[in-house]
Design a protein around this motif. Structure first.
Motif, short mmCIF file in Angstrom:
data_model
loop_
_atom_site.label_atom_id
_atom_site.label_comp_id
_atom_site.label_asym_id
_atom_site.label_seq_id
_atom_site.Cartn_x
_atom_site.Cartn_y
_atom_site.Cartn_z
N ILE A 320 0.84 -1.19 0.00
CA ILE A 320 0.00 0.00 0.00
C ILE A 320 0.88 1.24 0.00
O ILE A 320 1.79 1.38 0.82
CB ILE A 320 -0.94 0.02 1.21
CG1 ILE A 320 -1.94 -1.14 1.15
CG2 ILE A 320 -1.69 1.33 1.31
CD1 ILE A 320 -2.90 -1.06 -0.02
N LEU A 321 0.59 2.16 -0.91
CA LEU A 321 1.31 3.43 -1.02
C LEU A 321 0.31 4.58 -0.98
O LEU A 321 -0.72 4.54 -1.65
CB LEU A 321 2.10 3.47 -2.33
CG LEU A 321 2.81 4.78 -2.66
CD1 LEU A 321 3.99 5.00 -1.72
CD2 LEU A 321 3.27 4.79 -4.12
N ALA A 322 0.63 5.59 -0.18
CA ALA A 322 -0.19 6.81 -0.12
C ALA A 322 0.56 7.92 -0.85
O ALA A 322 1.79 8.04 -0.74
CB ALA A 322 -0.47 7.21 1.32
N SER A 323 -0.18 8.75 -1.57
CA SER A 323 0.43 9.85 -2.32
C SER A 323 -0.47 11.08 -2.23
O SER A 323 -1.68 10.97 -2.05
CB SER A 323 0.65 9.46 -3.79
OG SER A 323 -0.60 9.22 -4.43
N GLY A 324 0.16 12.24 -2.35
CA GLY A 324 -0.58 13.50 -2.33
C GLY A 324 -0.10 14.42 -3.43
O GLY A 324 1.10 14.48 -3.73
N GLY A 325 -1.03 15.13 -4.03
CA GLY A 325 -0.72 16.03 -5.15
C GLY A 325 -0.56 17.47 -4.72
O GLY A 325 -0.97 17.87 -3.63
N GLY A 326 0.05 18.24 -5.62
CA GLY A 326 0.30 19.66 -5.35
C GLY A 326 -0.85 20.55 -5.72
O GLY A 326 -2.03 20.16 -5.68
N THR A 327 -0.53 21.77 -6.13
CA THR A 327 -1.53 22.77 -6.48
C THR A 327 -2.43 22.27 -7.61
O THR A 327 -1.99 21.60 -8.53
CB THR A 327 -0.86 24.08 -6.89
OG1 THR A 327 0.11 24.45 -5.90
CG2 THR A 327 -1.86 25.21 -7.04
N GLN A 328 -3.72 22.61 -7.50
CA GLN A 328 -4.74 22.21 -8.47
C GLN A 328 -5.06 20.72 -8.44
O GLN A 328 -5.80 20.24 -9.29
CB GLN A 328 -4.34 22.61 -9.91
CG GLN A 328 -4.00 24.08 -10.10
CD GLN A 328 -5.17 24.99 -9.75
OE1 GLN A 328 -6.33 24.67 -9.99
NE2 GLN A 328 -4.85 26.16 -9.19
N TRP A 335 -2.81 3.57 -3.10
CA TRP A 335 -2.55 2.64 -4.19
C TRP A 335 -2.18 1.26 -3.64
O TRP A 335 -1.47 1.16 -2.65
CB TRP A 335 -1.38 3.13 -5.06
CG TRP A 335 -1.45 4.58 -5.46
CD1 TRP A 335 -1.00 5.64 -4.74
CD2 TRP A 335 -1.99 5.11 -6.66
NE1 TRP A 335 -1.22 6.81 -5.42
CE2 TRP A 335 -1.83 6.51 -6.61
CE3 TRP A 335 -2.57 4.54 -7.79
CZ2 TRP A 335 -2.25 7.35 -7.63
CZ3 TRP A 335 -2.98 5.39 -8.82
CH2 TRP A 335 -2.83 6.76 -8.73
N ASN A 336 -2.65 0.24 -4.31
CA ASN A 336 -2.22 -1.14 -4.03
C ASN A 336 -1.65 -1.67 -5.33
O ASN A 336 -2.39 -2.10 -6.22
CB ASN A 336 -3.39 -1.99 -3.55
CG ASN A 336 -2.95 -3.37 -3.08
OD1 ASN A 336 -1.93 -3.90 -3.54
ND2 ASN A 336 -3.71 -3.96 -2.18
N SER A 349 -8.35 3.90 -3.58
CA SER A 349 -9.26 4.89 -3.00
C SER A 349 -8.63 6.27 -3.18
O SER A 349 -7.41 6.41 -3.29
CB SER A 349 -9.51 4.61 -1.52
OG SER A 349 -8.32 4.72 -0.79
N SER A 350 -9.49 7.26 -3.20
CA SER A 350 -9.03 8.64 -3.40
C SER A 350 -9.83 9.56 -2.51
O SER A 350 -11.04 9.42 -2.38
CB SER A 350 -9.19 9.05 -4.87
OG SER A 350 -8.75 10.38 -5.07
N LEU A 351 -9.13 10.49 -1.88
CA LEU A 351 -9.77 11.44 -0.97
C LEU A 351 -9.44 12.85 -1.44
O LEU A 351 -8.27 13.22 -1.53
CB LEU A 351 -9.27 11.23 0.46
CG LEU A 351 -9.70 12.27 1.49
CD1 LEU A 351 -11.20 12.19 1.73
CD2 LEU A 351 -8.94 12.10 2.79
N ALA A 352 -10.48 13.59 -1.77
CA ALA A 352 -10.30 14.98 -2.18
C ALA A 352 -10.35 15.86 -0.95
O ALA A 352 -11.41 16.03 -0.33
CB ALA A 352 -11.39 15.37 -3.18
N VAL A 353 -9.20 16.38 -0.54
CA VAL A 353 -9.16 17.23 0.65
C VAL A 353 -9.45 18.68 0.31
O VAL A 353 -9.58 19.51 1.20
CB VAL A 353 -7.79 17.11 1.34
CG1 VAL A 353 -7.60 15.72 1.90
CG2 VAL A 353 -6.66 17.46 0.39
#
Length: 459
Positions: A320-328, A335-336, A349-353
């Motif tokens: 399992i890997l967690a990732s976060g995106g930058g601006t926009q 991810w699995n 799964s995806s979480l829109a913060v």
């Protein structure tokens, strides 16, 4: 009435000698042994071939006795003192007690889980000034080593802060306008690597505070690095990833040129067999350590729509890997890579913060199934926050909003209890956010009583 007996009539030797007949009835509770016909009693108990009858009783009397002993009040066959085993009602009662214990244990567990709900601390446990901290999203200039020493770059200088002694040591100061752009401790905490804006990569001995060697290979600033045993992996603005063997004279053992823009993040899995790399072109690549020389990646994830700097492998699920995106982008994705078919995959799964929230860092809680995220610029009220999420539901536990400007870096203590955040407000803030839940005395006594009930030998 008085009885005249010899003084030794009750002695064992007298009882075992030749039979002597006494006219003594004995006590009603302790009969006289001389009145017992032990030979006849033994014969009656052991002889199964013939029935020995007492001539003093007639046939009618014996028949009445047999009926009383073999028939109940309604004339049905009946036997006294027969072993019948445990009655069924008794077995049902035992199962009923076990079921009650299971229900009580379940109810106690549910009440305990509700009572021990996770709560964020009200504030920081410590705040340190960090003057000249570079306000650059793409840099990775803070790392907490297993020796419990925090390395952080402030402008052109690299400092070591000992969390046990609270002492501060300036390791070096770059010259000629150069400055550190990435900092990473080796797994044994013997060396600290420092990448520079001038594409230089140095190894420093933490104990002697002296440089060990300089590693060549990049043509642009080195914004990220990660250790895997004696292998140091570095990512650069020149879009390349290089594996350096720090023991070898020729340090470069493999070089990968797959990213189309600057390499923003590198993270090795806990087993050391998988590498994740995030780039400014919004892609994540998954690499097998045994196949990196061929530049053939296992997977490519392209669901983010901004640069990927925040990467974190799950400590209790190695795939399992967690990732976060930058601006926009404003998304945290889980991810699995084992479930992904082919080279192109999608997040489990995806979480829109928040559409405008920048995810600058991610840290997994090793004591609970939780994920902590650090955020940067935003047009909403959620900017500059630390947010705690439950895994895998990704429900929000709470947020901490104490930084006056965006959070740039996150790092975790060796014991996994404390997280430090570095902000553009030039402060380092320490949070005791990952500690295990505490149990009060009432909960402990209730748990002890329940355990004593479960292990009681009395059925």
């Amino acid at each position: 009435m008085m009885w005249n007996l010899d003084s030794d009539w009750y002695s064992p030797r007298s009882l075992l000698s030749s039979p002597t007949h006494y006219d003594f009835p004995g006590d009603r509770f302790i009969p006289n042994r001389s009145l017992m016909d032990l030979d006849q009693a033994h014969s009656l108990l052991t002889n199964r071939t013939r029935k020995i009858e007492n001539p003093n009783f007639d046939e009618m009397y014996r028949q009445k006795v047999d009926e009383k002993l073999s028939m109940d009040s309604e004339g049905r066959p009946f036997r006294m003192l027969v072993f019948r085993g445990s009655p069924k009602s008794s077995r049902k009662s035992i199962r009923h007690i076990d079921k009650m214990r299971e229900e009580e244990a379940m109810a106690f567990q549910n009440s305990t889980n509700q009572h021990q709900s996770r709560r964020l601390p009200k504030g920081e446990s410590r705040i340190l000034d960090a003057p000249n901290l570079k306000n650059d999203y793409y840099l990775n200039i803070m790392d907490w080593g297993k020796n419990n020493i925090l390395a952080v770059a402030l402008g052109s200088e690299l400092y070591l802060w000992n969390s046990e002694t609270k002492s501060v040591l300036k390791l070096f100061q770059a010259t000629g306008g150069d400055y550190p752009t990435s900092v990473s401790w080796s797994q044994d905490s013997q060396f600290v690597s420092a990448g520079f804006s001038s594409s230089k990569l140095q190894l420093w001995d933490a104990e002697t505070s002296k440089p060990v060697r300089c590693l060549e290979g990049h043509d642009g600033r080195i914004a990220t690095s990660a250790w895997n045993g004696h292998i140091l992996t570095s990512g650069s603005q020149d879009q390349s990833i290089i594996n350096h063997d720090v023991r070898a004279r020729n340090n470069v053992i493999s070089q990968i040129n797959v990213h189309q823009e600057e390499v923003c993040s590198l993270k090795w899995s806990s087993r050391g067999n998988i590498l994740a790399s995030g780039g400014n072109e919004n892609h994540i690549y998954i690499w097998d350590s045994a196949k990196m020389s061929s530049s053939t990646f296992l997977h490519r994830f392209n669901d983010h729509c901004a640069a990927v700097k925040a990467l974190a492998w799950c400590p209790y699920q190695s795939d399992i890997l967690a990732s976060g995106g930058g601006t926009q982008d404003g998304c945290i994705k889980i991810w699995n890579f084992l479930r992904v078919k082919g080279r192109l995959g999608s997040a489990v799964s995806s979480l829109a913060v928040g559409s405008e929230i920048v995810v600058c860092g991610l840290e997994w809680n090793r004591h609970h199934k939780e994920l902590l995220s650090g955020h940067g610029f935003s047009t909403s009220t959620c900017q500059n926050q630390l947010c705690l999420w439950k895994y895998p539901s990704m429900t929000n536990v709470g947020c901490l909003n104490r930084h006056a400007s965006r959070i740039l870096h996150l790092s975790q203590s060796p014991d996994g209890l404390t997280v430090v955040s570095a902000g553009a407000d030039e402060t380092l803030r320490f949070w005791d956010v990952f500690g295990p839940p505490r149990k009060d005395a009432s909960e402990m006594s209730e748990l002890d009583s329940l355990l004593s009930l479960k292990i009681s030998p009395i059925r």
